[in-house]
Design a protein around this motif. Structure first.
Motif, mmCIF file in Angstrom:
data_model
loop_
_atom_site.group_PDB
_atom_site.id
_atom_site.type_symbol
_atom_site.label_atom_id
_atom_site.label_comp_id
_atom_site.label_asym_id
_atom_site.label_seq_id
_atom_site.Cartn_x
_atom_site.Cartn_y
_atom_site.Cartn_z
ATOM 1 N N ARG A 12 80.099 -8.772 -53.070
ATOM 2 C CA ARG A 12 80.035 -10.243 -52.988
ATOM 3 C C ARG A 12 79.679 -10.881 -54.323
ATOM 4 N NH1 ARG A 12 76.788 -10.703 -47.549
ATOM 5 N NH2 ARG A 12 75.044 -10.954 -48.981
ATOM 6 N N GLN A 13 78.758 -10.254 -55.043
ATOM 7 C CA GLN A 13 78.262 -10.879 -56.275
ATOM 8 C C GLN A 13 79.141 -10.620 -57.489
ATOM 9 O OE1 GLN A 13 74.068 -10.037 -57.051
ATOM 10 N NE2 GLN A 13 73.680 -10.009 -54.854
ATOM 11 N N PHE A 14 79.773 -9.445 -57.534
ATOM 12 C CA PHE A 14 80.403 -9.066 -58.806
ATOM 13 C C PHE A 14 81.924 -8.898 -58.780
ATOM 14 C CE2 PHE A 14 75.964 -7.746 -59.252
ATOM 15 C CZ PHE A 14 75.645 -8.425 -60.424
ATOM 16 N N GLU A 15 82.500 -8.518 -57.637
ATOM 17 C CA GLU A 15 83.951 -8.292 -57.663
ATOM 18 C C GLU A 15 84.683 -9.621 -57.458
ATOM 19 O OE1 GLU A 15 85.618 -4.560 -56.484
ATOM 20 O OE2 GLU A 15 83.701 -3.918 -55.644
ATOM 21 N N PRO A 16 85.899 -9.739 -58.044
ATOM 22 C CA PRO A 16 86.591 -11.039 -58.017
ATOM 23 C C PRO A 16 87.005 -11.446 -56.601
ATOM 24 C CG PRO A 16 88.005 -9.333 -58.950
ATOM 25 C CD PRO A 16 86.662 -8.712 -58.762
ATOM 26 N N GLN A 17 86.517 -12.605 -56.168
ATOM 27 C CA GLN A 17 86.800 -13.030 -54.788
ATOM 28 C C GLN A 17 88.286 -13.262 -54.547
ATOM 29 O OE1 GLN A 17 84.188 -16.018 -53.190
ATOM 30 N NE2 GLN A 17 82.437 -15.167 -54.286
ATOM 31 N N MET A 18 88.982 -13.668 -55.600
ATOM 32 C CA MET A 18 90.422 -13.907 -55.467
ATOM 33 C C MET A 18 91.157 -12.626 -55.052
ATOM 34 S SD MET A 18 92.733 -15.673 -58.381
ATOM 35 C CE MET A 18 93.586 -14.453 -59.320
ATOM 36 N N ALA A 19 90.611 -11.468 -55.449
ATOM 37 C CA ALA A 19 91.257 -10.188 -55.139
ATOM 38 C C ALA A 19 90.809 -9.631 -53.794
ATOM 39 C CB ALA A 19 90.942 -9.180 -56.243
ATOM 40 N N LEU A 20 89.827 -10.305 -53.165
ATOM 41 C CA LEU A 20 89.259 -9.780 -51.923
ATOM 42 C C LEU A 20 89.618 -10.594 -50.689
ATOM 43 C CD1 LEU A 20 85.638 -9.136 -53.239
ATOM 44 C CD2 LEU A 20 87.167 -7.366 -52.362
ATOM 45 N N PHE A 21 89.466 -11.916 -50.800
ATOM 46 C CA PHE A 21 89.509 -12.762 -49.608
ATOM 47 C C PHE A 21 90.857 -13.450 -49.428
ATOM 48 C CE2 PHE A 21 85.079 -12.264 -50.649
ATOM 49 C CZ PHE A 21 84.575 -11.876 -49.419
ATOM 50 N N ALA A 22 91.245 -13.594 -48.150
ATOM 51 C CA ALA A 22 92.504 -14.253 -47.834
ATOM 52 C C ALA A 22 92.329 -15.112 -46.590
ATOM 53 C CB ALA A 22 93.597 -13.213 -47.617
ATOM 54 N N ALA A 23 93.041 -16.233 -46.563
ATOM 55 C CA ALA A 23 92.972 -17.154 -45.423
ATOM 56 C C ALA A 23 93.689 -16.562 -44.208
ATOM 57 C CB ALA A 23 93.606 -18.487 -45.830
ATOM 58 N N GLU A 24 93.674 -17.340 -43.121
ATOM 59 C CA GLU A 24 94.332 -16.945 -41.868
ATOM 60 C C GLU A 24 93.870 -15.555 -41.417
ATOM 61 O OE1 GLU A 24 98.603 -17.525 -42.151
ATOM 62 O OE2 GLU A 24 98.309 -19.390 -43.256
ATOM 63 N N ASN A 25 92.540 -15.385 -41.346
ATOM 64 C CA ASN A 25 91.958 -14.096 -40.931
ATOM 65 C C ASN A 25 92.349 -12.940 -41.834
ATOM 66 O OD1 ASN A 25 90.284 -14.685 -38.846
ATOM 67 N ND2 ASN A 25 91.899 -14.598 -37.293
ATOM 68 N N GLY A 26 92.589 -13.242 -43.104
ATOM 69 C CA GLY A 26 92.948 -12.185 -44.043
ATOM 70 C C GLY A 26 94.421 -11.815 -44.000
ATOM 71 N N LEU A 27 95.229 -12.579 -43.251
ATOM 72 C CA LEU A 27 96.640 -12.178 -43.042
ATOM 73 C C LEU A 27 97.647 -12.967 -43.876
ATOM 74 C CD1 LEU A 27 96.552 -11.798 -39.154
ATOM 75 C CD2 LEU A 27 96.538 -9.949 -40.842
ATOM 76 N N ILE A 28 97.181 -13.994 -44.582
ATOM 77 C CA ILE A 28 98.137 -14.886 -45.254
ATOM 78 C C ILE A 28 99.030 -14.148 -46.257
ATOM 79 C CG2 ILE A 28 96.552 -15.686 -47.083
ATOM 80 C CD1 ILE A 28 97.879 -18.500 -46.692
ATOM 81 N N MET A 29 98.450 -13.186 -46.989
ATOM 82 C CA MET A 29 99.245 -12.470 -47.996
ATOM 83 C C MET A 29 100.344 -11.624 -47.349
ATOM 84 S SD MET A 29 98.107 -13.492 -50.845
ATOM 85 C CE MET A 29 98.674 -12.350 -52.086
ATOM 86 N N TYR A 30 100.042 -11.028 -46.214
ATOM 87 C CA TYR A 30 101.058 -10.218 -45.525
ATOM 88 C C TYR A 30 102.212 -11.100 -45.050
ATOM 89 C CZ TYR A 30 97.293 -6.818 -45.623
ATOM 90 O OH TYR A 30 96.290 -5.986 -46.037
ATOM 91 N N ARG A 31 101.865 -12.301 -44.573
ATOM 92 C CA ARG A 31 102.921 -13.229 -44.110
ATOM 93 C C ARG A 31 103.811 -13.642 -45.285
ATOM 94 N NH1 ARG A 31 98.621 -15.675 -40.401
ATOM 95 N NH2 ARG A 31 99.068 -14.587 -38.444
ATOM 96 N N LYS A 32 103.177 -13.921 -46.419
ATOM 97 C CA LYS A 32 103.950 -14.311 -47.624
ATOM 98 C C LYS A 32 104.854 -13.175 -48.074
ATOM 99 C CE LYS A 32 101.107 -17.617 -50.220
ATOM 100 N NZ LYS A 32 100.256 -17.781 -51.391
ATOM 101 N N ILE A 33 104.275 -11.965 -48.137
ATOM 102 C CA ILE A 33 105.058 -10.811 -48.605
ATOM 103 C C ILE A 33 106.237 -10.562 -47.656
ATOM 104 C CG2 ILE A 33 105.033 -8.297 -48.980
ATOM 105 C CD1 ILE A 33 102.050 -8.656 -49.918
ATOM 106 N N ALA A 34 105.986 -10.615 -46.354
ATOM 107 C CA ALA A 34 107.055 -10.371 -45.367
ATOM 108 C C ALA A 34 108.173 -11.394 -45.532
ATOM 109 C CB ALA A 34 106.479 -10.439 -43.955
ATOM 110 N N ASP A 35 107.773 -12.644 -45.726
ATOM 111 C CA ASP A 35 108.740 -13.728 -45.850
ATOM 112 C C ASP A 35 109.580 -13.573 -47.126
ATOM 113 O OD1 ASP A 35 109.807 -16.188 -44.911
ATOM 114 O OD2 ASP A 35 108.759 -17.188 -46.565
ATOM 115 N N GLN A 36 108.908 -13.327 -48.251
ATOM 116 C CA GLN A 36 109.625 -13.222 -49.533
ATOM 117 C C GLN A 36 110.434 -11.930 -49.640
ATOM 118 O OE1 GLN A 36 106.445 -13.615 -52.377
ATOM 119 N NE2 GLN A 36 106.467 -15.840 -52.303
ATOM 120 N N ALA A 37 109.932 -10.868 -49.019
ATOM 121 C CA ALA A 37 110.611 -9.572 -49.135
ATOM 122 C C ALA A 37 111.995 -9.596 -48.489
ATOM 123 C CB ALA A 37 109.755 -8.477 -48.494
ATOM 124 N N LYS A 38 112.175 -10.481 -47.499
ATOM 125 C CA LYS A 38 113.493 -10.575 -46.834
ATOM 126 C C LYS A 38 114.589 -10.884 -47.857
ATOM 127 C CE LYS A 38 111.743 -13.301 -43.458
ATOM 128 N NZ LYS A 38 111.641 -14.115 -42.238
#
Length: 278
Positions: free
Chosen positions: A202-228
């Protein structure tokens, strides 16, 4: 006779454990700084400790008590047989992610000339490890963080891996190219899990690389959409996931790629860890 190495490290270790921290971290850090192997330790442990070494242990102990990860103090972490520079702009590569690299290599034809992209590369650990294992593959790596990309480029150059780096969000900077494999260990921790995280993370690792919106699923939705748009017809996708996300991520990719088989794969400790689309 003065204090020995063993006495000083044993005391520091007990100090950490009394604070609920990993006692071995101080010895790990000390041996790494000295470049000592097990044998060196056995030869030196009962010798009087030098003032400089005792001062270094004390300084490191204070940092560890402040929850700073030992890898950031050393400036590197070992991953897949290679040493990667880490800074507080990058996530520390984890052993579970080595399983992702191993799966990518295991599930593909070693002789094929594949075009591979790693999303959210961080230190470059995945992209560089794949390139070193399959030098004939064309590998690209994307990250949103300029600072992380600078570290990844340094690692690639240091380890002699020719990887192309792009700055941007998910597949956006490489959507105009076609890819035979998309691999990613994206941010997947939900905001609700913040309280459960280790204070050092929590204190030292970059939050941008850890946390994601929509219960942590937003990146998977983006990747699935763009990968098509940019995954080749026989292309594959390999993703690291949080241990509670298997079913949700499987569903996202089954909907995006109805003709492909989507499997949830467990890590060595039996937790859901990887989703494979092929």
């Amino acid at each position: 006779m003065g204090k020995t190495y063993r006495e000083v490290l044993s005391r520091a270790s007990s100090f950490l454990e009394a604070e609920g921290l990993e006692g071995y971290a101080i010895q790990y850090l000390f041996l790494a700084r000295k470049n000592w192997q097990k044998l060196d330790w056995l030869l030196h442990m009962d010798q009087p400790i030098s003032q400089a070494d005792e001062a270094q242990i004390e300084a490191d102990l204070q940092q560890l008590l402040g929850h700073r990860p030992p890898q950031y103090l050393l400036g590197y972490e070992e991953f897949y047989g290679h040493r990667f520079k880490v800074t507080e702009d990058t996530l520390i590569p984890r052993p579970e992610t080595e399983e992702l690299v191993a799966l990518c290599l295991d599930q593909t034809d070693a002789t094929a000339n594949l075009r591979v992209v790693d999303i959210g590369t961080g230190t470059g650990a995945i992209a560089v490890s794949l390139k070193l294992a399959r030098p004939h593959w064309q590998i690209a790596a994307v990250d949103l963080s300029e600072a992380a990309l600078a570290v990844a480029q340094e690692n690639a150059s240091e380890l002699g891996a020719a990887v192309a780096f792009y700055q941007g969000d998910t597949l956006t900077p490489v959507r105009d190219q076609s890819w035979d494999m998309i691999v990613s260990n994206p941010p997947y921790i939900s905001e609700q899990e913040w309280e459960l995280m280790d204070p050092s993370v929590r204190q030292f690792e970059p939050q941008m690389a850890l946390f994601a919106a929509e219960n942590g699923l937003i990146m998977y939705r983006k990747i699935a959409d763009q990968a098509k748009e940019c995954l080749t017809p026989n292309g594959k996708i390999f993703l690291e996931i949080g241990f509670q996300q298997g079913e949700s991520v499987r569903r996202i990719f089954s909907e995006a790629f109805p003709d492909k088989k989507v499997a949830v794969i467990q890590d060595l400790s039996g937790k859901d860890r990887i989703v494979a689309v092929q």
